[in-house]
Scaffold this motif. Structure first.
Motif, PDB file in Angstrom:
ATOM      1  N   HIS A 184      39.659  33.176  42.979  1.00 53.98           N
ATOM      2  CA  HIS A 184      39.279  34.275  42.086  1.00 53.98           C
ATOM      3  C   HIS A 184      40.153  34.416  40.845  1.00 53.98           C
ATOM      4  O   HIS A 184      39.831  35.176  39.926  1.00 53.98           O
ATOM      5  CB  HIS A 184      39.216  35.597  42.861  1.00 53.98           C
ATOM      6  CG  HIS A 184      40.479  35.944  43.599  1.00 53.98           C
ATOM      7  ND1 HIS A 184      41.700  36.098  42.985  1.00 53.98           N
ATOM      8  CD2 HIS A 184      40.701  36.147  44.922  1.00 53.98           C
ATOM      9  CE1 HIS A 184      42.614  36.406  43.899  1.00 53.98           C
ATOM     10  NE2 HIS A 184      42.031  36.428  45.083  1.00 53.98           N
ATOM     11  N   GLY A 185      41.269  33.690  40.810  1.00 57.43           N
ATOM     12  CA  GLY A 185      42.107  33.743  39.613  1.00 57.43           C
ATOM     13  C   GLY A 185      43.013  34.973  39.573  1.00 57.43           C
ATOM     14  O   GLY A 185      42.929  35.850  40.441  1.00 57.43           O
ATOM     15  N   ILE A 186      43.867  35.011  38.556  1.00 58.78           N
ATOM     16  CA  ILE A 186      44.825  36.113  38.427  1.00 58.78           C
ATOM     17  C   ILE A 186      44.582  36.810  37.081  1.00 58.78           C
ATOM     18  O   ILE A 186      44.669  36.158  36.032  1.00 58.78           O
ATOM     19  CB  ILE A 186      46.284  35.584  38.488  1.00 58.78           C
ATOM     20  CG1 ILE A 186      46.489  34.752  39.764  1.00 58.78           C
ATOM     21  CG2 ILE A 186      47.289  36.736  38.409  1.00 58.78           C
ATOM     22  CD1 ILE A 186      47.816  34.029  39.823  1.00 58.78           C
ATOM     23  N   PRO A 187      44.276  38.103  37.096  1.00 58.27           N
ATOM     24  CA  PRO A 187      44.082  38.803  35.821  1.00 58.27           C
ATOM     25  C   PRO A 187      45.353  38.742  34.964  1.00 58.27           C
ATOM     26  O   PRO A 187      46.462  38.767  35.506  1.00 58.27           O
ATOM     27  CB  PRO A 187      43.805  40.255  36.254  1.00 58.27           C
ATOM     28  CG  PRO A 187      43.568  40.231  37.719  1.00 58.27           C
ATOM     29  CD  PRO A 187      44.144  38.972  38.267  1.00 58.27           C
ATOM     30  N   LYS A 188      45.149  38.688  33.637  1.00 57.93           N
ATOM     31  CA  LYS A 188      46.278  38.565  32.702  1.00 57.93           C
ATOM     32  C   LYS A 188      47.389  39.568  32.983  1.00 57.93           C
ATOM     33  O   LYS A 188      48.562  39.238  32.975  1.00 57.93           O
ATOM     34  CB  LYS A 188      45.773  38.771  31.266  1.00 57.93           C
ATOM     35  CG  LYS A 188      45.405  37.494  30.584  1.00 57.93           C
ATOM     36  CD  LYS A 188      45.548  37.626  29.066  1.00 57.93           C
ATOM     37  CE  LYS A 188      45.345  36.297  28.390  1.00 57.93           C
ATOM     38  NZ  LYS A 188      44.002  35.717  28.638  1.00 57.93           N
ATOM     39  N   GLU A 189      46.972  40.830  33.238  1.00 59.45           N
ATOM     40  CA  GLU A 189      47.983  41.890  33.405  1.00 59.45           C
ATOM     41  C   GLU A 189      48.833  41.689  34.665  1.00 59.45           C
ATOM     42  O   GLU A 189      49.889  42.295  34.804  1.00 59.45           O
ATOM     43  CB  GLU A 189      47.339  43.281  33.394  1.00 59.45           C
ATOM     44  CG  GLU A 189      46.397  43.591  34.553  1.00 59.45           C
ATOM     45  CD  GLU A 189      44.943  43.190  34.253  1.00 59.45           C
ATOM     46  OE1 GLU A 189      44.735  42.324  33.371  1.00 59.45           O
ATOM     47  OE2 GLU A 189      44.039  43.733  34.903  1.00 59.45           O
ATOM     48  N   ASN A 190      48.371  40.822  35.577  1.00 58.27           N
ATOM     49  CA  ASN A 190      49.162  40.579  36.798  1.00 58.27           C
ATOM     50  C   ASN A 190      50.057  39.352  36.696  1.00 58.27           C
ATOM     51  O   ASN A 190      50.947  39.164  37.521  1.00 58.27           O
ATOM     52  CB  ASN A 190      48.245  40.407  38.007  1.00 58.27           C
ATOM     53  CG  ASN A 190      47.668  41.714  38.471  1.00 58.27           C
ATOM     54  OD1 ASN A 190      48.082  42.764  37.973  1.00 58.27           O
ATOM     55  ND2 ASN A 190      46.728  41.675  39.390  1.00 58.27           N
TER      56      ASN A 190
END
Ligand SMILES: Nc1ncnc2c1ncn2[C@@H]1O[C@H](COP(=O)(O)OP(=O)(O)O)[C@@H](O)[C@H]1O
Ligand SMILES: [Mg+2]
Length: 257
Positions: A184-190
């Motif tokens: 699912h990937g990692i959101p930028k803010e994380n």
């Protein structure tokens, strides 16, 4: 409007407080388990050493051999668990030796691929079988890879493609290990939070958020780096870079850590 803001503020405070309490609790558990691990380390070393010696001296056809082999396996396993706990609390000195990183990665795969989480994960590899050897603590580096591979499988909910690659970078004289998933990937803010101790997006009971924090510590101690590229909905690649060295660290280096 003001009320909504205050409510949000209160929620935030509550969250911060519970997060702090949680991390204090975990720090306490960490300290407790480190103390137990420390106490158990010496007697366990005795069991490991003497059971290995006994096994070496036992004739091949001795009827006790089967039982003794089981004791050796379980003793080794207990020693590894204790080592893990000591690593977590950073009380164990790394045990470095000249290694082939490709082999370390292969060991991780054979350990994990039989587990249920990996049954629907298609594992592909691009491994350099002629990597230069380098001085690392194999069990610590193995922990890093295992954590990253399990994270990858978690991100794919046990269903997707995992690619593992090793290569030598002659320009920087380092070994590169790439772990790529279609999760699912990692959101930028994380992205800048994932190495923080106790940062996790997993449900309680599934993750405590220590894996990458410990991995970061281990790779830093090896004078390497970890980087990450991710796209939400597409997947993630973790890249571990380890310098090629044939020297054990000098005492001067030890003090600077
Ligand atoms: N391959 C990955 N794909 C997506 N998110 C990841 C991946 N690896 C790590 N993460 C994110 O980083 C967080 C921290 O990872 P980690 O420190 O190993 O702790 P934990 O696995 O206990 O959550 C995870 O909860 C997850 O949000
Ligand atoms: Mg993890």
């Amino acid at each position: 409007m003001a009320l909504a803001l205050r409510e949000r503020d209160d929620k935030l405070k509550e969250f911060t407080r519970s997060k702090i309490m949680e991390s204090e609790r975990l720090a306490l558990i960490g300290q407790l388990s480190a103390n137990i691990a420390h106490e158990l380390n010496n007697p366990l070393q005795g069991i490991v050493t003497y059971s290995h010696l006994l096994l070496e001296d036992l004739p091949r056809d001795d009827p006790a051999r089967d039982s003794l082999e089981k004791i050796v396996i379980q003793a080794d396993r207990s020693r590894d668990i204790i080592r893990g706990l000591l690593d977590f609390s950073r009380q164990r000195k790394p045990d470095k030796t000249l290694c082939d990183v490709t082999n370390v990665l292969k060991d991780c795969v054979s350990l994990l691929e039989k587990q249920a989480l990996f049954h629907n994960v298609q594992i592909t590899t691009n491994l350099d079988e002629r990597l230069p050897l380098t001085v690392i603590d194999p069990s610590q580096v193995e922990r890093v890879f295992i954590n990253m591979i399990v994270n990858a499988a978690d991100a794919m909910d046990g269903n997707g493609k995992l690619n593992l690659a090793t290569r030598f970078d002659p320009v920087d004289n380092c070994i590169e290990v790439e772990i790529t998933d279609t999760g699912h990937g990692i959101p930028k803010e994380n992205l800048d939070k994932i190495f923080d101790p106790f940062f996790t997006t997993k449900d309680t009971g599934h993750g405590v958020g220590l894996g990458l924090a410990i991995s970061f510590g281990i790779i830093k101690e090896h004078k390497g780096t970890i980087s990450v590229e991710s796209e939400v909905g597409k997947g993630t690649t973790f890249i571990v870079r380890l310098p090629v060295t044939t020297e054990e660290e000098s005492p001067k280096d030890d003090q600077s850590v």
